[in-house]
Design an enzyme around this catalytic site. Structure first.
Site, short mmCIF file in Angstrom:
data_model
loop_
_atom_site.label_atom_id
_atom_site.label_comp_id
_atom_site.label_asym_id
_atom_site.label_seq_id
_atom_site.Cartn_x
_atom_site.Cartn_y
_atom_site.Cartn_z
N ARG A 1 0.84 -1.21 0.00
CA ARG A 1 0.00 0.00 0.00
C ARG A 1 0.87 1.26 0.00
NH1 ARG A 1 -1.49 1.86 4.65
NH2 ARG A 1 -2.04 -0.15 5.55
N LYS B 1 -9.27 6.70 -18.72
CA LYS B 1 -9.58 7.19 -20.06
C LYS B 1 -8.37 7.03 -20.99
CE LYS B 1 -13.48 8.16 -18.14
NZ LYS B 1 -13.25 8.20 -16.73
N ASP C 1 -7.73 19.32 -14.46
CA ASP C 1 -8.09 17.94 -14.78
C ASP C 1 -7.86 17.80 -16.30
OD1 ASP C 1 -9.37 15.62 -15.55
OD2 ASP C 1 -11.00 15.82 -14.11
N TYR D 1 -16.97 17.59 -14.46
CA TYR D 1 -17.49 16.22 -14.56
C TYR D 1 -18.52 15.99 -13.43
CZ TYR D 1 -17.61 11.22 -13.67
OH TYR D 1 -18.03 9.95 -13.41
O1 P1T Z 1 -14.21 7.32 -13.45
P1 P1T Z 1 -13.02 7.78 -12.69
O2 P1T Z 1 -11.76 7.08 -13.08
O3 P1T Z 1 -13.26 7.76 -11.22
O4 P1T Z 1 -12.75 9.32 -13.12
C1 P1T Z 1 -13.61 10.37 -12.81
C2 P1T Z 1 -13.45 11.49 -13.83
C3 P1T Z 1 -12.68 12.59 -13.52
N1 P1T Z 1 -12.50 13.61 -14.41
C4 P1T Z 1 -13.07 13.58 -15.61
C5 P1T Z 1 -12.86 14.72 -16.55
C6 P1T Z 1 -13.85 12.49 -16.00
O5 P1T Z 1 -14.41 12.51 -17.21
C7 P1T Z 1 -14.05 11.41 -15.08
C8 P1T Z 1 -14.90 10.25 -15.42
N2 P1T Z 1 -15.74 10.45 -16.52
C9 P1T Z 1 -16.61 9.53 -17.02
C10 P1T Z 1 -16.79 8.30 -16.50
C11 P1T Z 1 -17.34 9.96 -18.21
O6 P1T Z 1 -17.96 9.12 -18.92
O7 P1T Z 1 -17.33 11.17 -18.49
#
Ligand code: P1T
Length: 458
Positions: free
Chosen positions: A65, A219, A194, A117
């Site tokens: 961890r 992503k 971000d 988001y």
């Molecule tokens: O899904 P996660 O890995 O927890 O990430 C969150 C997140 C943070 N910032 C941005 C700009 C994002 O687009 C996302 C997650 N977005 C999606 C799941 C979506 O379909 O837009």
């Protein structure tokens, strides 16, 4: 790559050379061949614990961890691609957001771009507000005046949260301008970008002066829709903040598994190749949608006539600008590649939008983005459903807005798929409307016949 490296031929790589380019770093940083076995690709260190030769004497790892070779390798790779010093990985983009917000402590205030988001909106407004008394102001960082932005900053403002382009309306924020403004304020808030949508290929916010970059690695960085993960990158000057965030990474324990780190590092190696293709395909598709009689509006900041084109161009990373310079004139005649996300408003409203999403063959109806496969979704009911309807509509997330994550398939196949789905969705809902009109006219004629009164005058 700045540190000295052991080369494949056993020689030490001196630092006295031209810095390696983006694609070279993507392939090599964090992936040095094993000194023990010669393995070219890192093995996966699944062990949760590590032998100590004496108490506190070890090879850099104690407990998985707190630190793990695969996580280290991934963090190093992403830090190099973002031109930063410290990479800190988490179990998801959302865990990354939560940890940054936790680090602000109680009673802090955050200014966030007004179409963050949906999950970030939810964490800021419904979780951190309860658990740490966080105050949040959502500000239109694209069009607000300098005065309005400065006046949104309070004595307890610790952080300004930028997403650019925003999700899903792809509004482009003038990041250097906001940074200049925010850093001039006596409260000295940090600026976080971000950078999920553009990835480190199209944008390098740390080079523009940002304090922290975050990614949903889920992503583009991983790129294959098979890992959920997040990462922060900080520049050298923020060593204390990086230590604090690393402390929270261990203390909260929302860490990614060694296997996920290994997969994500493999994804990183092809990031530049994928991002070029995502961008070229997205540019072609955006232009095609512009010509479609079934589309009200196309949003892709790379398009030459897009209102945000100039800011988008100015914000490109040095490596993306270099890539665009190599493109033939006919490719860039109507715009430039600028990431792989395209949003559009379909004619015929929500009904047509929902129909479109079930008529595509190659675009899969699904949340998320950034994988090699193309996806399509309806933000109002899916990714941004947690934002109240009234708020959503104010920021342009209407029921006819479709978001496409353009993949790396043959672009002609994607275009054919969109063309047929649009025709089926819009033509069908139009013919439904026509049917309805005919039926209403029939009914009206009958009423008129029976009552001798024209229904419009009844
Ligand atoms: O899904 P996660 O890995 O927890 O990430 C969150 C997140 C943070 N910032 C941005 C700009 C994002 O687009 C996302 C997650 N977005 C999606 C799941 C979506 O379909 O837009």
């Amino acid at each position: 790559m700045s540190p000295a490296l052991l080369l494949n031929n056993g020689h030490i790589h001196s630092n006295e050379h031209r810095p390696d380019g983006f694609a070279t770093n993507a392939i090599h940083v964090g992936s040095e061949p094993s000194q023990e076995t010669g393995a070219v690709m890192p093995s996966i260190a699944l062990s949760t614990t590590f032998k100590q030769d004496a108490v506190g004497v070890h090879k850099g790892y104690e407990y998985s961890r707190s630190g793990n070779p695969n996580r280290d390798a991934f963090e190093k790779a992403v830090a190099s691609l973002e031109s930063g010093k410290y990479g800190i990985a988490f179990a998801s983009g959302s865990a990354t957001t939560a940890t940054v917000v936790q680090s602000l402590g109680p009673g802090a205030h955050v200014v966030a771009v007004n179409d963050v988001y949906g999950g970030t909106f939810r964490y800021l407004t419904r979780v951190a507000s309860e658990t740490q008394g966080l105050e949040v102001s959502f500000v239109d960082l694209e069009t607000s005046s300098d005065e309005a932005i400065l006046s949104s900053i309070r004595p307890n403002t610790k952080l300004v949260w930028i997403e650019s382009p925003t999700n899903p309306t792809l509004r482009v924020i003038d990041v250097p301008d906001i940074i200049r403004l925010v850093h001039s304020h006596p409260s000295h808030p940090l600026v976080l970008v971000d950078n999920t949508f553009l990835s480190p290929f199209y944008s390098s916010p740390l080079l523009l002066g940002a304090d922290i970059v975050m990614h949903s690695v889920t992503k583009y960085i991983n790129g294959h829709s098979d890992v959920v993960m997040g990462v922060l990158v900080l520049p050298q000057r923020h060593v204390r903040l990086a230590e604090r965030l690393r402390y929270l990474q261990n203390a909260s324990g929302a860490i990614p598994s060694p296997f996920d780190c290994w997969l994500a590092l493999r994804g990183v190696k092809t990031l530049p190749l994928r991002m070029k293709q995502h961008g070229l395909n997205a540019l072609r598709i955006a232009n095609r949608l512009l010509d479609s009689p079934y589309v009200e509006e196309v949003i892709y900041p790379g398009l030459i006539d897009a209102s945000r084109h100039a800011i988008a161009l100015a914000s490109l990373s040095p490596h993306a600008a270099k890539f665009i310079d190599t493109l033939p004139a006919d490719v860039v005649a109507h715009g430039v590649p600028y990431g792989g996300m395209v949003s559009f408003r379909i004619k015929g409203g929500e009904g047509a939008a929902e129909k479109f999403l079930t008529k595509t063959r190659l675009f899969t109806l699904a949340e998320s983005l950034g994988g090699v496969e193309s996806l399509a979704e309806l933000p109002a009911l899916m990714t941004h459903g947690s934002i109240p309807k009234e708020e959503r509509e104010k920021i342009g997330i209407t029921d006819d807005l479709i978001r496409l994550s353009i993949g790396c398939e043959e672009v002609e196949d994607l275009i054919d798929d969109i063309d047929q789905a649009l025709a089926a969705a819009v033509a069908q809902s139009t013919s439904l409307v026509d049917d309805l009109t005919v039926k209403k006219a029939h009914a009206a004629a009958i009423v008129h016949h029976i009552n001798g009164v024209h229904p419009l005058h009844a």
